[in-house]
Enzyme design. Structure first.
Site, PDB file in Angstrom:
ATOM      1  N   GLU A   1      16.870  72.544  56.673  1.00 28.95           N
ATOM      2  CA  GLU A   1      16.068  73.703  57.064  1.00 28.95           C
ATOM      3  C   GLU A   1      14.585  73.474  56.801  1.00 28.95           C
ATOM      4  O   GLU A   1      13.747  73.684  57.659  1.00 28.95           O
ATOM      5  CB  GLU A   1      16.548  74.938  56.282  1.00 28.95           C
ATOM      6  CG  GLU A   1      17.987  75.322  56.618  1.00 28.95           C
ATOM      7  CD  GLU A   1      18.519  76.424  55.732  1.00 28.95           C
ATOM      8  OE1 GLU A   1      18.089  76.528  54.560  1.00 28.95           O
ATOM      9  OE2 GLU A   1      19.370  77.198  56.206  1.00 28.95           O
TER      10      GLU A   1
ATOM     11  N   GLY B   1      18.698  72.343  49.766  1.00 27.51           N
ATOM     12  CA  GLY B   1      17.892  73.534  49.585  1.00 27.51           C
ATOM     13  C   GLY B   1      16.507  73.156  49.076  1.00 27.51           C
ATOM     14  O   GLY B   1      16.071  72.009  49.157  1.00 27.51           O
TER      15      GLY B   1
ATOM     16  N   GLY C   1      21.174  79.780  54.738  1.00 29.29           N
ATOM     17  CA  GLY C   1      21.931  78.851  55.564  1.00 29.29           C
ATOM     18  C   GLY C   1      23.055  78.172  54.815  1.00 29.29           C
ATOM     19  O   GLY C   1      23.733  77.308  55.372  1.00 29.29           O
TER      20      GLY C   1
ATOM     21  N   GLY D   1      13.695  73.196  45.908  1.00 30.97           N
ATOM     22  CA  GLY D   1      13.596  73.316  44.459  1.00 30.97           C
ATOM     23  C   GLY D   1      13.761  72.008  43.730  1.00 30.97           C
ATOM     24  O   GLY D   1      13.821  70.929  44.330  1.00 30.97           O
TER      25      GLY D   1
END
Lengths: 488, 488
Positions: A289, A264, A383, A266
């Site tokens: 992604e 992800g 996702g 972050g």
């Protein structure tokens, strides 16, 4: 400006954003480009907002995107009252607050399913696609900008297409895109991606010229977000992830070179990549992604040999370096439609190592990644389900506590379930990683409490589990349901 | 008997079941053939149980299967105390009671993942594969019997293979199997199945001769279960499913001929197939797990043109007809490994219409399919997640009430989540079908209450929802968590 449109017949479609916005009719369903604030439509949504504010019309729009987009869509269309429905993912606080106030209707869809649902007609007619591109070449090919997301699908399915030629997006983006679409059932075929770097499509969006209703110039740049600094807890979580991956390779359960990584956005994701930079792993691949600063940093370091995503966003601090070195990155990155970046078929085939963030996890391994206290939606599932359900290794991570240590993120029963116990292999906090594979619910609970929970909360979690074991007639999944949500 | 082993060198491995059972050592991990009481190992597990009972040894075995198996495994090994751990699915009441009493450790795995986990080493070493076959041909090929399940994987991964040549299984089974295995990452390739009837593998189990530790003759037949009669409620659920499928085709959201059907086992599944027999649909395909009476009935009727599964079981009443007509069925059926019958890649590509049973569903569309009251495991998740997560149309069905109408199967919050709101398109009860696609949580809740819940329970569910809407600060998913499990 016109040099961005190299095929003359397209020039006849050029108009202002305000003129294009007038084409939008009330109750329209609109699919917009944009994925994790990159490559989203900007000029036309702002013009739609201006129109709604100026006229006071009830436009009642349904807005679909790739994933999260900038304030030009979610902020402006919320404030102007033009947007009534929203899907599939959002991170803008204006729209989130409107959703949680019951003012905007939001529904949450796995990102890989957006294209499938669109092609199957689940969303109904899609009236408009509003898509940012970086240019139109001599053959009339539409060159994507910094994301693909679901833009290719919206172009394919919409009745009318509005293009935003964004002159702030570098023309050098040409060639990094790989636009491939899965045909609708019963004509769907295997996706021929066997390696993360396989090119299988076109480097432009196919689009019927006659569907193009407007072409608008835009000079509104993407706003790259600042990278979250890596705090102590994120660093420890990242260290634990690197350790577990290393041990899995040593045990022969993960091949070397590693399967492609998904992570992800972050601080923890950045810390994991930083940790990999310092590790002995080489020839790393990304099948994810969003491609961010850390990915380019690892390309610079010779650690990442290829990165596939659906969106490309760098922070303001990194932008100069990124632009200066873009030609070094060009053949090591690829942007694909989210249908492909998140496709179960490819994720399972590649054995992706998926790293996703939990808001809370329960002692039996169920994960909440979308709701605060079971009622307040944050961003949506995004996702995470696509990856977790199909990953070769599915890792969920969370700090052990929230709200300055006053709340345990490890609970007896999550207040909302986005990922079930069946789709998580490892749970990781700053205290350690629990291997949940091949464990009974009771074994899982003991591991999660002893390894992942904050030590301050372990006694009360053990107390819960002990009493559940003692009082439950059925011992497979010991629960005291009547108390799991007490005080909530 | 020996005519079933046509390759002479295999005769040297023949021994009695009791001799083979002696090969099993304590703490062994054993992968057994068998899927939904068909084709499971029988003689050797019974002999292991006899050994354990006779000697009183603590064998402490971990037993993996395809899915549910007969009493020869789950009953005998539980009663004898030989089995300590069990995965991935079971329906035998003896083992289920032992699991819920905390005497046997059970862990629940998606059926499609069993092969992946085995190949990746997640289960650790697999010591033995005990696999029923119907014979060995002149070339030494092992011919499967009435199921494949995970037997091919266990043969591939186990250190030692014990074969049960079951002389009650007809030799005519030869040719209906299609054994294909996905290579381990990073060597995995696209599965070349584009149509439900594509043949992609071998009609035998590949097996290294030297790994075969024993070959045992068995004459213990499969015990086909009686087909559950279609009661009034099942009939109404089935009627609703046929209606929704019909409407989806009329709306252009489902192609005609229909994508392949997957359905569980039992009365509703049979009623759906009976309904399709009476419908205008033709050229039906099945891409499912278990091929049962109703499938053959629809082949007889010329309605089903092809059926792919991993297990084949007919009821005692149907057996005579089935055997007399087997040659008519032969080229219209295929048994595949469960890795393939349940593979996300193939299920999504084919756009399978998945019909699975819920124990309870909540008003927000989450489904419990494995636990009574959140604590008592029933059978496990089985293949329902594989299909629901990837289906072109994902349907869950349940009677609106349980316990003679005293309990609502539609609740504010399910006591265990196996399938999230993201993976269900339609919820069906005897009262109707709720289309949950593209709906907000609140829209979903109203639809489910008004359409699916039993009328007697609608007022209290509405009351819950109304109060949640009024009292919740956040309106996206209105919940009153403190009361959802009151009295549980």
């Amino acid at each position: 400006m016109h040099e961005r449109i190299k095929c003359e017949k397209y020039l006849s479609k050029v108009m202002s954003a305000d003129e294009a916005a007038k084409l939008i009719y009330p109750n329209a369903v609109i699919g917009m480009s944009g994925f994790t604030p990159a490559g989203h439509a900007k000029a036309v949504p702002l013009a739609i907002a201006r129109r709604a504010e100026a006229t006071g019309e009830q436009l009642n729009l349904t807005v679909m995107t790739g994933a999260s987009v900038g304030d030009e869509i979610d902020g402006a269309l919320t404030r102007s009252g033009a947007m009534k429905r929203r899907t599939p993912y959002q991170t803008n606080s204006t729209v989130r607050n409107a959703i949680n106030a019951g003012e905007i209707d939001y529904f949450d869809v796995h990102l890989s399913q957006v294209a499938v649902w669109a092609k199957n007609g689940f969303f109904g007619d899609i009236d408009f696609a509003i898509v940012e591109i970086s240019g139109i070449d001599e053959e009339g090919h539409l060159i994507p900008s910094t994301s693909i997301g679901a833009a290719n699908t919206y172009i394919e399915c919409a009745k009318h297409v509005i293009l935003e030629v964004n002159t702030t997006q570098p023309e050098s983006l040409r060639g990094i895109h790989d636009v491939y679409t899965v045909e609708r059932v019963p004509n769907s075929k295997p996706i021929p991606i066997i390696h993360a770097d396989d090119r299988v499509g076109t480097d432009y969006y196919p689009c019927d010229f006659d569907k193009i209703a407007a072409i608008v110039y835009s000079d509104i740049p993407d706003h790259g977000r600042a990278v979250q600094p890596v705090d102590d807890i994120s660093q420890k979580i990242a260290d634990n992830i690197i350790e577990l991956i290393t041990k899995e390779t040593q045990a022969g359960r993960l091949p070397v070179p590693l399967p492609p990584l998904q992570s992800g956005v972050g601080g923890v994701a950045n810390a994991v990549l930083a940790g990999l930079k310092a590790s002995d792993f080489t020839d790393l691949k990304v099948y994810s992604e969003v491609l961010q600063d850390a990915v380019f940093d690892l390309i610079d370091a010779g650690k990442i040999s290829f990165a596939s995503g659906t969106s490309l966003t760098v922070s303001p601090d990194f932008e100069e370096h990124y632009k200066a070195n873009f030609e070094n990155y060009r053949d090591k990155i690829m942007l694909r439609p989210q249908e492909i970046s998140n496709h179960p078929e490819v994720i399972r085939r590649l054995g992706v190592i998926a790293m996703n963030t939990a808001i809370e996890a329960d002692i039996f391994g169920n994960v909440n990644s979308s709701h605060i206290n079971g009622t307040r939606i944050m961003n949506g599932i995004g996702g995470s389900g696509d990856f977790a359900q199909n990953a070769g290794l599915s890792i969920f991570m969370t700090p052990s506590t929230a709200k300055n240590g006053t709340l345990s993120c490890i609970v007896p029963f999550v207040t909302h379930v986005d990922h079930t116990e069946h789709d998580i292999h490892f749970l990781v906090t700053e205290y350690g990683y629990a291997d949940l594979r091949c464990t009974t619910p009771l074994e899982r609970a003991r591991k999660i409490i002893d390894i992942c929970a904050h030590p301050d909360f372990r006694p009360q979690l053990h107390d819960y589990l002990d009493r559940a074991c003692a009082q439950c007639a059925h011992k497979h999944t010991p629960q005291l349901l009547s108390e799991v949500f007490q005080g909530k």
